[in-house]
Design an enzyme around this catalytic site. Structure first.
Site, PDB file in Angstrom:
ATOM      1  N   GLU A  60       2.205   1.562  -3.444  1.00 58.68           N
ATOM      2  CA  GLU A  60       0.887   2.060  -4.316  1.00 58.68           C
ATOM      3  C   GLU A  60       0.602   3.535  -4.054  1.00 58.68           C
ATOM      4  OE1 GLU A  60      -3.276   0.112  -5.164  1.00 58.68           O
ATOM      5  OE2 GLU A  60      -3.166   0.648  -3.174  1.00 58.68           O
ATOM      6  N   ARG A  92       0.923  -1.126  -0.111  1.00 59.25           N
ATOM      7  CA  ARG A  92       0.037  -0.062   0.034  1.00 59.25           C
ATOM      8  C   ARG A  92       0.921   1.325  -0.099  1.00 59.25           C
ATOM      9  NH1 ARG A  92      -3.746  -1.884  -2.458  1.00 59.25           N
ATOM     10  NH2 ARG A  92      -5.475  -2.782  -1.295  1.00 59.25           N
ATOM     11  N   SER A 114      16.151  14.421  -0.867  1.00 58.79           N
ATOM     12  CA  SER A 114      17.284  13.127  -0.760  1.00 58.79           C
ATOM     13  C   SER A 114      16.657  12.172   0.249  1.00 58.79           C
ATOM     14  CB  SER A 114      18.515  13.899   0.356  1.00 58.79           C
ATOM     15  OG  SER A 114      19.148  12.902   1.063  1.00 58.79           O
TER      16      SER A 114
END
Length: 165
Positions: A96, A93, A119
């Site tokens: 995603e 998740r 960074s």
């Protein structure tokens, strides 16, 4: 001879066992050491290096941590992950979410800062729990990374070429 992956796994298991036996949460250890909760988790997974000035604080927070593990944690770690980790639902998740919102986040970074990136080395991360407006628990993940602008690659700034002249 033990492989680096196997060695890291063994160390991580020992470190996780010390944390478990302490009964403390990552947040509690973070509060006692002055670190972020995610950095504490990274230390105990051998994904970050324990700095000498922090070692006494970690020892105080986890007194059962043996000297040999403290010394091992102070060595530069092999920062790696199991490629199968993406199958773990929370990690999936997170990936995603970054993939879904990534282009928009990139555009806002470029709009606010210019052509560059965030960074992941000069970087802080934390996970917090808050109540939403509906009273339900919500997860807040904070990525706090230094902005790194891309350089225009001028040959006059290229040190290796300057040394050849």
């Amino acid at each position: 001879m033990e492989s680096e992956t196997s060695r890291k796994s063994s160390l991580t298991n020992l470190l996780q066992a010390v944390k478990r036996e302490s009964g403390k949460s990552f947040n509690q250890i973070a509060e006692e050491t002055g670190l972020t909760n995610v950095y504490v988790a990274q230390l105990l997974r051998r994904q970050a290096q324990l700095k000498p000035e922090t070692a006494p604080k970690l020892r105080a927070a986890l007194p059962e941590l043996p000297d040999e593990l403290i010394h091992e944690m102070m060595r530069p770690p092999t920062r790696s992950y199991d490629p199968n980790l993406i199958q773990e639902p929370t990690v999936y998740r997170l990936n995603e979410a970054v993939m879904h919102f990534g282009e928009s986040i990139k555009e806002i970074i470029n709009e606010e800062f210019g052509d560059g990136i965030m960074s992941a080395i000069d970087f802080y991360c934390s996970v917090d729990k808050v109540k939403g407006v509906d009273g339900k628990d919500r997860v807040v993940i904070t990525f706090d990374g230094k902005y790194l602008p891309y350089s225009e690659q001028k040959s006059e700034h290229m040190v290796s070429r300057l040394q050849q002249q």
